[in-house]
Design a protein around this motif. Structure first.
Motif, short mmCIF file in Angstrom:
data_model
loop_
_atom_site.label_atom_id
_atom_site.label_comp_id
_atom_site.label_asym_id
_atom_site.label_seq_id
_atom_site.Cartn_x
_atom_site.Cartn_y
_atom_site.Cartn_z
N ARG A 98 21.87 29.12 -82.54
CA ARG A 98 22.39 30.36 -81.95
C ARG A 98 21.87 31.58 -82.68
O ARG A 98 21.43 32.57 -82.06
CB ARG A 98 23.92 30.33 -81.99
N ALA B 209 23.89 23.80 -84.19
CA ALA B 209 24.17 24.70 -83.07
C ALA B 209 24.30 26.14 -83.54
O ALA B 209 23.80 27.09 -82.88
CB ALA B 209 25.45 24.26 -82.37
N GLU B 210 24.94 26.33 -84.70
CA GLU B 210 25.07 27.69 -85.24
C GLU B 210 23.70 28.25 -85.62
O GLU B 210 23.39 29.42 -85.35
CB GLU B 210 26.00 27.65 -86.46
N GLN C 148 32.48 12.30 -88.07
CA GLN C 148 32.84 13.64 -88.56
C GLN C 148 31.62 14.35 -89.15
O GLN C 148 31.39 15.55 -88.93
CB GLN C 148 33.96 13.51 -89.60
N GLN D 86 29.31 15.39 -86.34
CA GLN D 86 29.85 16.57 -85.66
C GLN D 86 29.64 17.83 -86.49
O GLN D 86 29.31 18.91 -85.94
CB GLN D 86 31.35 16.36 -85.39
N GLU D 87 29.78 17.70 -87.81
CA GLU D 87 29.53 18.87 -88.67
C GLU D 87 28.06 19.26 -88.63
O GLU D 87 27.72 20.46 -88.59
CB GLU D 87 29.96 18.54 -90.10
N GLU D 88 27.16 18.25 -88.65
CA GLU D 88 25.72 18.55 -88.55
C GLU D 88 25.40 19.20 -87.21
O GLU D 88 24.59 20.14 -87.14
CB GLU D 88 24.92 17.27 -88.72
N GLU D 89 26.02 18.69 -86.14
CA GLU D 89 25.80 19.30 -84.82
C GLU D 89 26.29 20.74 -84.80
O GLU D 89 25.64 21.63 -84.22
CB GLU D 89 26.53 18.48 -83.75
N ALA D 90 27.41 20.98 -85.44
CA ALA D 90 27.94 22.35 -85.47
C ALA D 90 27.02 23.28 -86.25
O ALA D 90 26.75 24.42 -85.84
CB ALA D 90 29.34 22.35 -86.08
N ARG D 91 26.49 22.78 -87.40
CA ARG D 91 25.58 23.61 -88.19
C ARG D 91 24.28 23.87 -87.44
O ARG D 91 23.75 24.99 -87.43
CB ARG D 91 25.29 22.93 -89.53
#
Length: 439
Positions: free
Chosen positions: A250, A246-247, A236, A239-244
């Motif tokens: 971007r 990726a954001e 988890q 995944q949160e680090e990947e989301a941050r």
């Protein structure tokens, strides 16, 4: 300033791009570890289920052995009561025998005295005295007849007393034999009790060991569950680090694109006054794009064929016999040994196995134990019984022979005291039921 912002955006985007592969690698590693932990957990749970099933099966065996042990102890108590009754009957018979012997001795002494008197006063003088003392011939004949009757009375009484002594002696011998048979049966039950108690202790120890193993496996399984929770938490977090990341990437890409567009626009405005054609080419080159799409489809066909099922049925055959035939067949095994739990009419068998095997020869299916055989066939009274019926006692069963006796697998003593034997008194002990198998 814009160039500096552009450089920073590019550096930030590159950093985010480097973080993404590292997080992805760690994610794959944790997922592999989680899969391995889940496999170990599944194995532990399967082992726990298997141990639980074995423990439950063992508990069922313990329950069955416990019930058999209770029945065996109850049968031992019943046999003890019957042995006590036989001992009382033997004591009573001994007392009757002593009375009969004493009466016989008294009769014999009286007869000897009368004979002695006649011999001492016999001869011609005795007859002459009888003649002289008689008033007439009729009186003399009467005295002679009386003497003859006295002789006959003595002989008859002595014969009766001998018969009484013989009957009482035979009864005593029969009661002694029946008591010995009951004691042998009690010994068999006591040996069975000892065996059941040993089995019960062993199986309870095994069940306790299963409980210890189950507790150990459950503890190990809980450790795996805790580890999976930790791995899920780490996944988890990744995944949160990947989301941050990726954001951030971007946003950095959007900022860089915006800076590039602004730079391109400034460059376009600088050269617009000198070369309109060049400006149009720059705008055309930055604003054109093309897309291509392709579609494909696949189709599958399936076919099925009906499966035919065949059913078969078996029809059993029934047999009939006469009670005399059953007794005749059973009697040919007299003299063969008794073996507790045995199933061989020639090499060794117990009472219920003997009855089951004999009737199986004629096509009748009876339960294996005597308690269950008490419900086989049709119930009748003892007065209605005939050859081929079975009589069930507490912990024992036999085949009635029709003459007041039974043929049965008696006990482990050598024949004729034990083994498969004929006993003349079917009512030598209280019975539970009389059942008719052969109609």
């Amino acid at each position: 300033m814009k160039k500096r912002f552009l450089c920073l955006s590019l550096i930030f985007a590159m950093t985010a791009a480097q973080v993404m592969p590292v997080a992805a690698a760690r994610k794959d590693e944790v997922q592999a570890e989680k899969a391995e932990t889940q496999s170990k957990l599944a194995q532990a749970e399967s082992k726990a289920d298997d141990l639980e099933a074995k423990k439950n099966a063992l508990l069922n065996e313990i329950d069955s052995i416990d019930k058999s042990l209770v029945q065996t102890i109850a049968q031992i108590d019943i046999l003890k009561g019957e042995i006590s009754d036989k001992e009382d009957a033997i004591t009573e018979t001994k007392e009757k025998l002593e009375e009969a012997e004493a009466e016989k001795e008294t009769q014999y002494e009286s007869m000897k005295k009368r004979i002695q008197y006649l011999y001492e006063n016999g001869g011609t003088k005795a007859w002459a005295q009888m003649l002289l003392e008689s008033g007439n011939i009729l009186d003399m004949v009467g005295k002679a007849e009386y003497t003859e009757k006295m002789y006959q009375y003595d002989r008859d009484e002595l014969k009766k007393m001998k018969e009484v002594v013989t009957q009482v002696t035979d009864l005593g011998n029969q009661l002694t034999q029946e008591k010995a048979e009951l004691e042998d049966m009690k010994q068999v039950q006591e040996e069975q009790q000892e065996t059941l108690e040993t089995q019960l202790a062993q199986k309870k120890a095994t069940a306790s060991d299963y409980e210890s193993q189950i507790a150990s496996v459950e503890a190990q399984a809980q450790e795996y569950r805790n580890l999976i929770e930790q791995q899920n938490a780490e996944l988890q977090k990744i995944q949160e680090e990947e989301a941050r990341a990726a954001e951030a990437a971007r946003k950095a890409q959007e900022a860089a694109e915006k800076a590039r567009q602004e730079a391109a626009q400034n460059q376009t405005q600088a050269v617009e006054s000198t070369d309109n054609t060049a400006t149009e080419e720059v705008q055309t080159s930055t604003g054109s794009s093309s897309n291509e799409n392709s579609n494909s489809s696949t189709s599958t066909e399936s076919s099925s064929e009906p499966v035919e099922e065949e059913t078969t049925s078996n029809s059993g055959s029934s047999y009939s016999a006469t009670g005399e035939a059953v007794v005749a067949y059973a009697s040919q095994f007299i003299g063969n040994p008794y073996v507790y739990g045995g199933n061989s009419l020639t090499n060794g068998i117990d009472c219920s196995g003997f009855v089951q095997q004999v009737f199986a020869h004629f096509g009748y299916s009876l339960p294996r134990v005597s308690d269950a055989q008490a419900g086989a066939g049709r119930g009748i009274s003892y007065s209605e019984s005939r050859a081929g019926d079975i009589i069930v006692y507490s912990g024992h069963v036999a085949i009635l022979t029709g003459d007041g006796g039974i043929v049965h697998a008696s006990n482990s003593a050598p024949y004729p005291q034990g083994g498969i034997k004929y006993s003349s008194n079917a009512l030598y002990r209280p019975y539970i039921a009389v059942r008719r198998i052969v109609e």
